[in-house]
Design an enzyme around this catalytic site. Structure first.
Site, short mmCIF file in Angstrom:
data_model
loop_
_atom_site.label_atom_id
_atom_site.label_comp_id
_atom_site.label_asym_id
_atom_site.label_seq_id
_atom_site.Cartn_x
_atom_site.Cartn_y
_atom_site.Cartn_z
N TYR A 174 -3.05 6.58 -32.66
CA TYR A 174 -3.27 7.97 -32.22
C TYR A 174 -1.92 8.67 -32.13
CZ TYR A 174 -5.13 11.71 -29.11
OH TYR A 174 -5.50 12.90 -28.54
N LYS B 90 -5.34 8.55 -36.31
CA LYS B 90 -5.78 9.86 -35.81
C LYS B 90 -4.55 10.75 -35.78
CE LYS B 90 -8.29 12.02 -31.95
NZ LYS B 90 -7.35 12.98 -31.36
#
Length: 297
Positions: free
Chosen positions: A137, A165
């Site tokens: 992330y 992400k």
């Protein structure tokens, strides 16, 4: 598994009651509401879920409840990131036990960790996840960790990493990542550039506003797949009008207020120090909720 991870994933909110405790029934309704919208999966316990104002026990409760409601029906990704590696490992083990499909972790923040320390952090979490793929992330605006392209390329090739992400407005970097890693599952993280992110190479997205209008993002993805960029742009513009309002009122509290008017969330409050939506904005949010419910039907 890579195919299972691709798609439109709602970054799930975490409802609280008037005493600031976890509202389990509203959480269950929210999971069901997202599934009714045709969402491909849920990203649970991330920034949108207010993970960093919750205890470890609360985060585990959220993971367990979501798994009870949705396991086997849609893809479930557990965000397990903490500043502490040990706490991240504990959450990763819990996610595996509850039946999640993948784990995710933001880069450890606040302290100026070296890049090798970041890599070791991810390796340790992966080792605790019992074979679940890791979704790295990257959200520099909130984490304060500004990874270079070379560092991102290193992270996504660590054994056990299955996806990224990419919550960054840098579409050039998105395309560079896709070019370097054609098989990597790549998520667009900023809702307001979802269509552009797909065109730059993202396989799908993870976003907070999907909670209230997930069908719009599915329609954008479909239009892009079919080469209908004009429709995708029009739909993105409609989404961005909503995002304009949410930014004005506060995104998370605004989303919860809309969901309250949709009869999904009982109490439209975030956890303190977040404040409630200012009263003058409530009529606009109520009108938006009504509009979206008519559109959803």
């Amino acid at each position: 598994m890579a195919k299972q991870l691709r798609g439109v994933m709602a970054a799930l909110l975490t409802p609280f009651n008037t005493q600031q405790a976890l509202d389990k029934e509203s959480l269950r309704r929210l999971v069901q509401f997202n599934m009714q919208q045709g969402i491909d999966g849920l990203y649970v316990g991330g920034s949108t879920g207010e993970a960093f104002v919750q205890s470890l026990s609360e985060r585990e409760q959220v993971l367990e409840i979501v798994a009870e409601e949705a396991k086997g029906k849609i893809t479930l990704i557990a965000h397990v990131g903490c500043v502490s590696t040990a706490e991240s490992q504990q959450l990763a083990a819990s996610a595996s036990r509850f039946g999640f499909d993948a784990v995710s972790a933001v880069t450890p923040f606040y302290y100026p960790f070296s890049f090798e320390e970041h890599c070791d952090h991810y390796r340790a979490i992966i080792d605790s996840a019992d074979g679940l793929p890791m979704v790295v992330y990257n959200i520099p605006a909130l984490s304060g960790v500004k990874l270079t392209l070379d560092q991102i390329n290193t992270l996504v090739t660590l054994p056990g990493v299955g996806a990224l992400k990419q919550t960054s407005g840098d579409l050039f970097q998105m395309e560079q990542i896709r070019r370097a890693h054609p098989d990597l599952v790549l998520y667009n993280g900023y809702d307001e550039i979802f269509a552009s992110g797909l065109l730059a190479g993202a396989d799908g997205g993870i976003g907070s506003t999907y909670n209230i209008m997930g069908w719009r993002y599915q329609a954008i993805a479909k239009a892009i797949r079919e080469g209908d960029n004009a429709t995708a742009q029009r739909l993105q513009s409609e989404c961005n009008k909503v995002i304009d309002l949410l930014i004005k009122v506060g995104v998370f509290r605004g989303l919860k207020t809309v969901l309250h008017y949709m009869d999904v969330v009982s109490v439209p409050l975030c956890r303190k120090p977040f404040a409630p939506v200012a009263e003058p904005y409530l009529p606009e949010l109520k009108a938006l909720a009504k509009q979206l419910m008519v559109e959803k039907a």
